[in-house]
Design an enzyme around this catalytic site. Structure first.
Site, mmCIF file in Angstrom:
data_model
loop_
_atom_site.group_PDB
_atom_site.id
_atom_site.type_symbol
_atom_site.label_atom_id
_atom_site.label_comp_id
_atom_site.label_asym_id
_atom_site.label_seq_id
_atom_site.Cartn_x
_atom_site.Cartn_y
_atom_site.Cartn_z
ATOM 1 N N SER A 252 96.590 -33.060 20.053
ATOM 2 C CA SER A 252 96.933 -34.381 19.543
ATOM 3 C C SER A 252 96.035 -34.740 18.372
ATOM 4 O O SER A 252 95.231 -33.931 17.925
ATOM 5 C CB SER A 252 96.765 -35.426 20.641
ATOM 6 O OG SER A 252 95.393 -35.630 20.900
ATOM 7 N N LYS A 253 96.200 -35.963 17.909
ATOM 8 C CA LYS A 253 95.407 -36.399 16.755
ATOM 9 C C LYS A 253 93.918 -36.258 17.002
ATOM 10 O O LYS A 253 93.134 -36.080 16.084
ATOM 11 C CB LYS A 253 95.712 -37.867 16.433
ATOM 12 C CG LYS A 253 97.104 -38.110 15.933
ATOM 13 C CD LYS A 253 97.854 -39.030 16.873
ATOM 14 C CE LYS A 253 98.851 -38.250 17.686
ATOM 15 N NZ LYS A 253 99.795 -38.936 18.470
ATOM 16 N N ARG A 254 93.538 -36.392 18.246
ATOM 17 C CA ARG A 254 92.115 -36.311 18.566
ATOM 18 C C ARG A 254 91.513 -34.968 18.173
ATOM 19 O O ARG A 254 90.332 -34.838 17.964
ATOM 20 C CB ARG A 254 91.881 -36.539 20.062
ATOM 21 C CG ARG A 254 92.164 -37.959 20.519
ATOM 22 C CD ARG A 254 91.807 -38.147 21.970
ATOM 23 N NE ARG A 254 92.607 -37.311 22.859
ATOM 24 C CZ ARG A 254 92.150 -36.209 23.426
ATOM 25 N NH1 ARG A 254 90.912 -35.823 23.235
ATOM 26 N NH2 ARG A 254 92.937 -35.499 24.200
ATOM 27 N N HIS A 255 92.348 -33.945 18.105
ATOM 28 C CA HIS A 255 91.839 -32.619 17.768
ATOM 29 C C HIS A 255 91.928 -32.362 16.270
ATOM 30 O O HIS A 255 92.115 -31.244 15.836
ATOM 31 C CB HIS A 255 92.644 -31.554 18.501
ATOM 32 C CG HIS A 255 92.641 -31.751 19.977
ATOM 33 N ND1 HIS A 255 93.683 -32.310 20.662
ATOM 34 C CD2 HIS A 255 91.695 -31.488 20.900
ATOM 35 C CE1 HIS A 255 93.386 -32.381 21.945
ATOM 36 N NE2 HIS A 255 92.191 -31.897 22.120
ATOM 37 N N GLY A 256 91.813 -33.447 15.493
ATOM 38 C CA GLY A 256 91.955 -33.275 14.061
ATOM 39 C C GLY A 256 93.438 -33.290 13.769
ATOM 40 O O GLY A 256 94.159 -34.075 14.347
#
Length: 485
Positions: A252-256
């Site tokens: 997800s966005k959290r992983h870049g």
RNA sequence: GCCCCCGUCGUCUAGCGGCCCAGGACGCCGCCCUUUCAAGGCGGAGAUCGCGGGUUCGAAUCCCGCCGGGGGCACCA
């Protein structure tokens, strides 16, 4: 039989790497077999439709070189390829199922449905439709219809027995029918659900191999049942695993970045992305990492697909991108890096000059965006902006600005006298100076490097100065000396 | 709660009964090369093959159980 595969995204957002990898595998399978690959838009949920999402899907595929033979923009023998334009087809097919008693109309309100679910969960039972309308009497049914009650069409799942499904990667997976419920195939607004639309389209569009995410595996028995109800032969199904983030959670966005197109913005090469993605859940052999697209097509084999999820390894992608950059010709690298440089500088850049610089930086950058850092100073006029202490470094000249200034003066004098401004001549003039000053050549070079590039890490010094030219080099050298005075 | 899928170095993976006291790659650590940084070369650390039972002369590879992780159970796809 011609192999036909498809990528069928729903336009609910930007495609991420997982979607694209599935599309890539489907595309490779078609290409490998000389078949066709098609693009179909599954926009049967009007609530979740996102403006521009269709274009984002196509743009991503185009960027990566994943071309389609049939699709919403180019048509084809089974047009249209957008599900919202095929409503009559689904309604017709739902009607056929109704007629053959494989489906029935259900008038339950969503309120009743959620109450039923709540009660089931309270009793720790699996939440599923209680088949309330399955056996409505003809009289009741007629009454509801006369009332104009909104209705959905539900599939009449067999109450017992089991449905044998087959996945190309996992083999046979049997499902007990009593774990399935009567799922909706046509919504009350006249739109089909995925279950109906995908199956009808895959059949009508003559899809031979369905590659999709593994989250669909539990719906497989429903789909097999629909094929049986229509009397159609199902295609080969292969459920591809997920791509996980570094914490093993869904990417997800959290992983870049997770939207595929942001990798373009970050300076990744499409061929590197394709190569990298192909190796997530698939392998050529026990050692090959760098695989060009033709080799990929020639070697792709569905049997070598893995079923276990893969964690996205951003460092390896970066390394691979570097490999591809190093293999680019100077002209090609320049052409691709140009937009990044121009974007950062805010003005046009001479492609030829960039091509001249390319050999000096290609093994020093990992992404196209890195050219801004690594080569920006070639394109700015006049003196650079840096801390004077940077010139002195941490060795002989540390804390000795006078000596550094003197050294720069000697360098300027030696270099000014040169007839030919090329890197051999420059080195020939400067290197002996170090010995005269009693410092190591590298230390002297370090001072000059900061003066002309503004950086401690830069491309080879004399080649850099050669490209920079006599005037700019001397201007920066003088400016540096002035800074120390 | 029910159903299903998955489990080899930190990560991507090779392996489909003996070639494996497990090979390659990224990353990491050394050394070499070297004007910096890279790139490149060489070497190294790193996996009780999730765990426990079987089957077999022999198992990472086959079978069973367990544990762990994930997914599904919508008028979403």
């Amino acid at each position: 039989m011609t192999v036909r595969t498809r990528y069928a995204p729903s336009p609910t957002g930007d495609p991420h790497l997982g979607n694209i990898r599935t599309a890539l595998f489907a595309w490779l399978l078609a290409k490998h077999n000389g078949g066709q690959f098609l693009l179909r838009i599954e926009d049967t949920d009007r609530q979740r439709f996102v403006e521009g999402a269709v274009e984002a899907q196509m743009e991503t595929l185009r960027w990566l070189g994943i071309d389609w033979d049939e699709g919403p923009d180019k048509g084809g023998p089974h047009a249209p390829y957008t599900q919202s334009e095929r409503l009559d087809i689904y309604q017709d097919h739902a009607g056929r199922l109704l007629a053959s008693d494989w489906a029935y109309r259900c008038y339950c309100s969503s309120e009743r449905l959620s109450e039923v679910r709540k009660a089931q969960q309270a009793r720790k039972e699996p939440p599923r439709y209680d088949r309330h309308c399955r056996d409505l009497s003809a009289k009741d049914r007629a009454q509801r219809e006369a009332d104009g009650a909104p209705a959905v069409v539900r599939f009449k799942t067999p109450l017992d027995g089991e449905t044998l499904t087959h996945d190309a990667l996992r083999g046979e997976v049997p499902f007990a029918n009593d774990t399935l419920d009567d799922f909706v195939i046509l919504k009350s607004d006249g739109y089909p659900t995925y279950h109906l639309a995908a199956i009808v389209d895959d059949h009508l569009m003559e899809i031979t191999h369905v590659l999709r995410g593994e989250e669909w595996i539990s719906s497989l028995p429903r789909h097999v049942l629909i094929y049986q109800a229509f009397g159609w032969d199902p295609p080969v199904f292969a459920h591809v695993s997920r791509i996980l983030g570094s914490d093993r959670a869904k990417l997800s966005k959290r992983h870049g970045a997770h939207a595929a197109l942001t990798y373009r913005e970050m300076g990744y090469l499409p061929e590197a992305i394709v190569n990298f993605l192909a190796l997530l859940g698939w392998s050529l052999d026990d050692k090959t990492e760098i695989i060009d697209i033709d080799t990929l097509i020639g070697a792709f084999d569905i049997d070598r697909l893995l079923t276990n999820p893969a964690v996205f390894n951003a460092e390896k992608l970066e390394w691979m991108n570097g490999v591809y950059i190093r293999n680019l010709s100077p002209e090609n690298l320049a052409e691709r890096a140009l937009p990044f440089l121009e974007g950062a500088l805010g003005r046009p850049v001479d492609a030829q000059k960039l091509a001249q610089i390319a050999p000096l930086i290609k093994e020093r950058i990992k992404t196209l965006k890195d050219v801004v850092e690594m080569a920006g100073f070639f394109f700015t006029e006049g003196p650079l902006d840096y801390e004077p202490e940077l010139i002195l470094g941490k060795k002989s000249f540390a804390g000795a600005p006078d000596r550094a200034a003197q050294a720069l003066a000697s360098v300027i004098a030696a270099v000014e006298a040169l007839d030919d401004w090329n890197h051999e001549a420059l080195e020939g003039a400067v290197r002996p100076l170090a010995e005269e000053m009693g410092v190591k050549a590298g230390e002297l070079f370090a001072v000059i490097r900061v003066a002309v590039t503004g950086r401690t890490a830069a491309p080879p010094l004399f080649e850099t100065m050669a490209v920079l030219g006599r005037d700019l080099s001397l201007e920066r050298l003088s400016a540096a000396r002035g800074l120390l005075a």
